[in-house]
Structure formats: structure tokens, C-alpha cells
Design a protein around this motif. Structure first.
Motif, PDB file in Angstrom:
ATOM      1  N   PRO A  51       0.898  -1.229   0.194  1.00  0.00           N
ATOM      2  CA  PRO A  51      -0.069   0.018   0.014  1.00  0.00           C
ATOM      3  C   PRO A  51       1.011   1.296   0.024  1.00  0.00           C
ATOM      4  N   GLU A  76       3.615 -13.836  -1.945  1.00  0.00           N
ATOM      5  CA  GLU A  76       4.858 -13.994  -1.193  1.00  0.00           C
ATOM      6  C   GLU A  76       4.644 -14.817  -0.043  1.00  0.00           C
ATOM      7  N   THR A  77       3.389 -14.602   0.713  1.00  0.00           N
ATOM      8  CA  THR A  77       3.121 -15.820   1.571  1.00  0.00           C
ATOM      9  C   THR A  77       1.502 -15.897   1.759  1.00  0.00           C
ATOM     10  N   PHE A  78       1.133 -16.657   2.513  1.00  0.00           N
ATOM     11  CA  PHE A  78      -0.361 -16.970   2.737  1.00  0.00           C
ATOM     12  C   PHE A  78      -0.630 -17.744   3.761  1.00  0.00           C
ATOM     13  N   THR A  79      -1.994 -17.899   4.050  1.00  0.00           N
ATOM     14  CA  THR A  79      -2.294 -18.617   5.038  1.00  0.00           C
ATOM     15  C   THR A  79      -4.149 -19.016   4.691  1.00  0.00           C
ATOM     16  N   MET A  95      -5.918 -16.198   2.581  1.00  0.00           N
ATOM     17  CA  MET A  95      -5.285 -14.740   2.400  1.00  0.00           C
ATOM     18  C   MET A  95      -3.902 -14.746   1.976  1.00  0.00           C
ATOM     19  N   ALA A  96      -3.440 -13.999   1.159  1.00  0.00           N
ATOM     20  CA  ALA A  96      -2.030 -13.727   0.762  1.00  0.00           C
ATOM     21  C   ALA A  96      -1.559 -12.347   0.572  1.00  0.00           C
ATOM     22  N   TYR A  97      -0.257 -12.100   0.988  1.00  0.00           N
ATOM     23  CA  TYR A  97       0.496 -10.866   0.498  1.00  0.00           C
ATOM     24  C   TYR A  97       1.062 -11.300  -0.920  1.00  0.00           C
ATOM     25  N   ALA A 106       4.569  -6.116  -0.759  1.00  0.00           N
ATOM     26  CA  ALA A 106       3.492  -6.764  -0.807  1.00  0.00           C
ATOM     27  C   ALA A 106       2.122  -6.339  -0.259  1.00  0.00           C
ATOM     28  N   LEU A 108      -1.784  -7.287   1.212  1.00  0.00           N
ATOM     29  CA  LEU A 108      -2.604  -8.426   1.795  1.00  0.00           C
ATOM     30  C   LEU A 108      -4.095  -8.156   1.428  1.00  0.00           C
ATOM     31  N   ASN A 109      -4.633  -9.461   1.032  1.00  0.00           N
ATOM     32  CA  ASN A 109      -6.109  -9.651   0.595  1.00  0.00           C
ATOM     33  C   ASN A 109      -6.317 -10.949   0.571  1.00  0.00           C
ATOM     34  N   TYR A 110      -7.838 -11.026   0.410  1.00  0.00           N
ATOM     35  CA  TYR A 110      -8.330 -12.546   0.291  1.00  0.00           C
ATOM     36  C   TYR A 110      -7.971 -13.145  -1.088  1.00  0.00           C
ATOM     37  N   PRO A 128       4.319 -19.935  -2.039  1.00  0.00           N
ATOM     38  CA  PRO A 128       5.165 -18.576  -2.515  1.00  0.00           C
ATOM     39  C   PRO A 128       5.610 -18.726  -3.760  1.00  0.00           C
TER      40      PRO A 128
END
Lengths: 155, 358
Positions: A51, A76-79, A95-97, A106, A108-110, A128
Motif C-alpha cells: 500500500p 509472497e506468503t499466504f495462510t 489470505m495472501a500477501y 506486498a 494483503l487480501n483474500y 509462495p
């Protein structure tokens, strides 16, 4: 004294109205009106921050230029969340960056459009390095909020 | 810092850690501080300064230290409150001693998650423009961190269970995936409790005949809130904090200490801490783990206390880690120890303490 102690329950309903400032406001103006994401470039380290921020917290100088980024990028990463938490969406959700093309940081969003029923398989799909694309909601549904957009994985 | 005069050398001379009591928060805190003072044979008049760490959100009290302060003895005492973490209150306490402003500083920190809407409180920690509208809590962000770590190292998620087995902690949760790659058993229990640590100058401790654990090195550092993504898989600010602490303590080889206590928010955080603390090279944590070096009987035991899975109140993780290490040193279980404390939504605040018993 009694052995049975009481609990006193209370509920707060607080509404904040956070001043977004000119940079955040412009980001959401462009998202809502044009369906695009924009970042700010730091003149010193030349990174494009998404952002966007009005200053670079690494160099501690004003950012200057607006740069349109995406619509594709890389995870880049997620969960993937499978447990229900208070004030969070109904699980499961991913969710992931994602670092959008042209950006150096990066956001973040869904991640939507993905079968999340099997955690291992979902995690493999989101690993990733996976390419993703920005999806912006229909113009009439946009509210100028972070939830106006999400990501989907590229095939 | 390792060669400070005795009247400005900070030491840990007494600790009390208590779990759930069934009392109100204020009663519980009073009991914890009372136990510390009674155990050390001290009174409130022996305390020069009180450093509190309180979370307004978790306590449901603002400003929490105003209403909890009397329970920890602030009446007619000089006091300060840290709203970030217990380890920061401890650092303030040590700085008071090092500056010669106090001979004794009582440090108190607690967490009573049973009273609070923990997930909602943690959501408030998100900045309001780009994160809060999505939602999230510590568990979700720890999942993002763990995934970033696995992405960086290429490790199998099953390595988390190897860490739990090494620490000898019984799985308290099941196989349920909570926030990938975190399963229920990878998450520490949320328990109520409080921690009190008495920091004193070495000279004061000697004058009272109290055993003392010297704090020979302190470092702390903060990562950017914004630089997340892949950066979440590396405890950058812990590496910086460790370098500060080792330099001040004159500790060239961190693996040479007798034991390490880390804030293992998840097993993946313990592995990330190995690398950031310099116990091994970048990406080599699993090799260190499998070598047995960090096992309770290894060359450099890490979290032989069981770590956070032994049951540590949230928001008191850091001070608890220090207290656990101090208690072990006071009990003769080694002479030098390293403590890692972490706080924040995604462990962005990291502190390191180098301890040495006399």
C-alpha cells in the motif's frame, strides 16, 4: 465469603472515524473510480510502496510519484484459515500477501476462486512464488475500501 | 555493559510467576507482588520504582495501569507503564538501574485472556486503512509468518512437530488446521497469569545478601509494520537486537551459553529464532534441531522449560521468558543464558537479554 465468584459482563460499541489523509484517499479514489491499484515511489530507495504511504519509513523521506501496479503479481506468503474467530469471516478463507508487478512491497487480501476443502492441496496451490491476478469488484459495488478487490490465482 | 560498576549493574534478584487464581485481576496482581516481596523478605519500602506493562485492550481497562497500579504497589511510588510488552518494561527497569536513578525496580506484567474478546482486541492492532477491513489476529499473522518461513526454506510443515517433541510438551491441541500451516497443537494455550521480577543493582543485592543474575547485555529492535510478505519469514529485528545484546555483553558465540529461552509463538518461530539469534546459519535451523544441539540435553538447550506451550499468559510472554531463565540460573542450572522476547502482531518487536549468574 462465597466460593462462587461472579463475572461482570459488559459490551462496548465504539465507532472510530479515522482520517485517511491524502495518499490513502487517492489510493481508494483510483480503486473505486478506475478499478486500479497505485503505489508511491520513494525518491531515495526508488521502491514503489504498495500500500502507498506518504513517506518511506525506511529512508524517512516523502514519497513522490504515483505508479500504477499490477494487475498481476506473485504470492509472497499466504495462510488458509479454517477456525472461526470473532470478528473474522466465516471459514475457510485464504489470505495472501501479493507483490503486484511494478511494486516492491506486498499487499494483503483474500484469495478467492480456490477449492479450500483440502488444506494440503490448497496450500500447494498457494505456495509462495505462485502467480496471481488482481480482481476488482463491479463498479457499482465498490465502496472505496480494501474489500473492493481480491486476488485469484493464475492458471 | 558487562563491566558496569556494582551500583549500576542491573540484576534479577527475585521472580514470581503465577497462573490462574480465580481472583479479580487486581487481587491476582496483589497476590503475585505480595508473594515476590514475602519470598525475598522485602517490603514495599525497599522498592524505588515500579515498571508496569499492561494492555488496555486485553485488560478491558483504560488506562489499565491507573486501576491495576494500586494492586502492584504504586501508592507513593515512582512508576512507569509500558503498553507494548513486559520485556520493554524490563528494559526500562534495567535502564533505571544503569542510570543510577534507582537501586530497585519492581517489574510486573500480566495477561488475563479469559476476561477479554482476544481476537477482537488483536484485530485492533491492525492499522485501519489496509488491514483492519480484512480482519486478522495473531494466529492468522503467525500462519502468514510460518508460510513465509516454509517458502524461504522449502521445509515440510511437519518440522513443527519435531520442535514440539524436542521441547517435550504434550500436544494440547489436535490435528485441526487453524491457519495453515498451523495446526491446533502448534498454538500455545491461552492462560491467565502474571509475572513479577525484581530488578536491582548488584551492589544493592549484595548488601541484602540476595543471589543475583546479572543482565550483561540487552538489545531491542523493531521491524517495519509495512514490509511484510516474504519478510515475515525472517525475524530481521531479532537479528539486530541480538547483535546489540551480544556486543554489549561481550558474547562472541551465542551457542556458548548454557541454555536459551525463546518466545516460541509457534514451533516455526522457534526455528526462525535459531537463525536470527545466530545459533546457526540462515536456513540451517532444521539441521541444528535435528543435530540435537537444542534438545534439553544438547550443547545449547532451547526452551527446555517447554517454552510457551508450558502455559504462559499472553502479553506476558517476554517477561515470563526472562523469569524462567533467571529462576533456572538461580537454581544453579547453568551460568549463562540467552533470552529472546517477542511482541506485536507478527512478532515485529524483538528483544534479547544476556544473563549471567554469580
Amino acid at each position: 465469603m462465597t466460593d462462587a465468584t461472579r463475572t461482570i459482563e459488559e459490551k462496548w460499541d465504539l465507532t472510530y472515524r479515522h482520517a485517511a489523509g491524502p495518499v490513502v484517499s487517492h489510493f481508494y479514489d483510483r480503486l473505486q473510480s478506475d478499478g486500479v491499484l497505485v503505489g508511491r515511489r520513494c525518491p531515495q530507495c526508488t521502491r514503489v510502496l504498495v500500500p502507498p504511504r506518504s513517506f518511506c519509513d525506511r529512508c524517512y523521506v516523502d514519497t513522490e510519484d504515483w505508479i500504477e501496479v499490477g494487475p498481476e503479481g506473485v504470492v509472497e506468503t499466504f495462510t488458509v484459515v479454517y477456525r472461526e474467530f470473532q470478528s473474522l469471516p466465516e471459514p475457510p478463507y485464504a489470505m495472501a500477501y501479493v507483490r503486484l508487478d511494478g511494486a516492491d512491497t506486498a499487499i494483503l487480501n483474500y484469495v478467492r476462486g480456490l477449492d479450500l476443502r483440502e488444506p494440503v492441496a490448497a496450500a500447494a496451490a498457494l505456495r509462495p512464488g505462485t502467480r496471481a491476478r488482481l480482481v476488482v469488484d463491479e463498479p457499482q459495488r465498490r465502496q472505496g475500501r480494501i474489500t473492493d478487490f481480491w486476488f485469484e490465482l493464475l492458471p | 555493559m558487562s563491566a558496569l560498576p556494582a551500583d549500576t549493574q542491573p540484576c534479577l534478584v527475585a521472580t514470581t510467576r503465577r497462573g490462574p487464581t480465580g481472583d479479580s485481576l487486581e487481587e491476582s496482581l496483589y497476590g503475585t507482588v505480595r508473594a515476590l516481596l514475602d519470598g525475598a523478605g522485602l517490603g514495599l519500602d525497599d522498592i524505588d520504582h515500579i515498571a508496569i506493562a499492561s494492555s488496555d485492550g486485553l485488560d478491558g481497562r483504560a488506562i489499565s495501569s491507573m486501576v491495576t497500579g494500586p494492586a502492584v504497589g504504586v501508592y507513593r511510588h515512582d512508576t512507569i507503564n509500558s503498553s507494548s510488552s513486559g520485556e520493554h518494561a524490563l528494559i526500562l527497569a534495567c535502564l533505571r538501574i544503569m542510570a543510577g536513578r534507582s537501586r530497585t525496580v519492581l517489574t510486573v506484567n500480566w495477561g488475563h485472556p479469559s476476561e477479554a474478546p482476544v481476537d477482537a482486541v488483536q484485530r485492533l492492532e491492525l492499522e485501519p486503512f489496509f488491514h483492519r477491513g480484512l480482519g486478522g489476529n495473531h494466529t492468522v499473522f503467525h500462519g502468514l509468518q510460518a508460510s513465509a518461513y516454509l517458502g524461504r526454506t522449502g521445509l515440510d510443515p511437519g518440522v513443527a512437530d519435531e520442535v514440539l517433541r524436542k521441547n517435550g510438551v504434550a500436544a494440547q491441541g489436535g490435528d485441526e488446521v487453524v491457519a495453515w500451516p498451523l495446526r491446533a497443537r502448534h498454538l500455545p494455550p491461552q492462560v491467565d497469569g502474571s509475572v513479577a521480577v525484581l530488578v536491582a543493582s548488584a551492589a544493592w543485592a549484595a548488601s541484602r545478601g540476595l543471589p543475583a543474575v546479572h543482565v550483561t547485555g540487552i538489545g531491542w529492535n523493531t521491524s517495519s509494520f509495512w514490509e511484510r510478505g516474504a519478510a515475515l519469514g525472517r525475524l530481521e529485528s531479532l537479528a539486530a537486537a541480538a547483535a546489540q545484546a551480544y556486543g554489549r555483553a561481550g558474547l562472541p558465540d551465542p551457542a556458548a551459553v548454557d541454555f536459551v529461552e525463546t518466545t516460541d509463538l509457534t514451533p516455526f518461530h522457534e526455528l526462525m529464532a535459531y537463525e536470527a539469534l545466530g545459533l546457526c546459519g540462515d536456513g540451517e535451523a532444521v539441521d541444528l534441531l535435528r543435530s540435537g544441539a537444542t534438545a534439553p540435553d544438547g550443547a545449547t538447550p532451547v526452551n527446555r522449560s517447554g517454552g510457551l506451550h508450558a502455559g504462559v499468559p499472553p502479553f506476558a510472554h517476554g517477561l515470563d521468558r526472562v523469569a524462567v531463565a533467571a529462576e533456572a540460573l538461580l537454581a544453579g542450572q547453568g551460568r549463562r543464558a540467552l533470552v529472546h522476547a517477542a511482541s506485536g502482531l507478527a512478532a515485529q518487536n524483538n528483544s534479547v537479554f544476556v544473563l549471567r549468574s554469580e
